[in-house]
Design a protein around this motif. Sequence first.
Motif: not given
Length: 463
Positions: A224-230
């Motif tokens: 699951r991608t976190g907001v930092l990565e997105r």
Amino acid sequence: MAHEILIVDDEPDIRMLIEGILCDEGYEARVASSSEAALAAFRVRRPSLVILDVWLQGSDMDGLEILQTMKAEEASVPVVMISGHGTIETAVAALQHGAYDFIEKPFQADRLLVIVRRALEASRLARENEELRLRAGQDAELYGNSAQIVAIRNQIEKVAPTGSRVLISGGPGSGKEVAARMIHARSRRTDGPFVALNCATLAPGRFEEELFGLEGGVDGVGRRTGVLERAHGGTLLLDEVADMPLETQGKIVRALQDQTFERLGGGARVKVDVRVLATTNRDLQAEIVGGRFREDLYYRLAVVPLRMPALKERRDDIPGLATLFLHRAAEMAGLPSRDLSPDAVAVLQAYDWPGNVRELRNLMERVLIMQPGSSQDLIRADMLPSTIGENAPGLLKFDASTDVMSLPLREARDLFETQYLQAQLLRFGGNISRTALFVGMERSALHRKLKQLGVTSDERNTG
């Protein structure tokens, strides 16, 4: 910021050719020669676009299988397929599995660049549309011509292109997120994503997963991608950052410093390029003294502090904002647009608006729906909720049939002038010069009249 494109092809000459074409146009490129390297590069940091060969000799997966895996993990990343042995069936299969387009080798550089530009633009529009659906009605501009709002807009114009972190403070509904969106829109990251994390509504146990993401099991299944990565290549907004747990605050400090982090359950550090903005409706200095907020995080976030004024500090903007919200509400509800009567405007300007601009917007929508009428029917003061006008000067609730009719002319006139001038002073936030201009008096004459009527300096400075 330049878009980053991942090139996947088993032929070194093709990789070098495409990389050279893209870099000459200002793009950044990463390359991979196998399915393993391609997926590893994709998972380390999401690219803006992938150029993917269909046939990869010596790899465990072919291009179509890689395409399906990438789309399962991050459907928003566009993928352009290329092949020197392509068939119509292969092209159709690629498009069915989510590829943006299919190019046959050998290809013209101009055609490749046109498709790349179109794919990136389509991705940007899709991202913006998704954001609009999630945040319907969200403003992207600060409206008003008061000195306070003009100053805020000037500060945003200065700080937006710099890339500095900004801490935006102000009461609930004062427009903090709108200011953050303006900073992003005027920055060099405007083509990148704008991702907001509402710290006030998130359960404490979920903060780190939302921020950093989840590694998942074997081969990245369940990742699951976190907001930092997105937010890579764009802007991350930490909304109401004072609600972030202390333990998470310590981890975000390092992420801000190094621009790297580890997903939960993972061991590899993920590198990102993210501009972080933050908002708060609390006094963070007091939170630091109380041990509820880390001082080192405060100084990393507050490189440039920006304070949003309360609506009662810029009463001049209320008439224009109220009219704007009425017209928007009418358009959304399919109702005739209406205007405010002068007495309604005065009542709105006399109110202190604890919920700020958001409260005004909600009230205008409520009044338009609950007080039906034609476009010629003005919205009057008596149509507003009683709580809005209860603190307004007496003139705004004036009833000609009351005991004023029993007063001598001079006393009735003095009573009217007192209430009238109190209302106008409150309307203009106690500004004598602007009040004098509006009522048509010289400033010195207004001072004398106020003294004569016994309107004190405390009354003149209301709001």
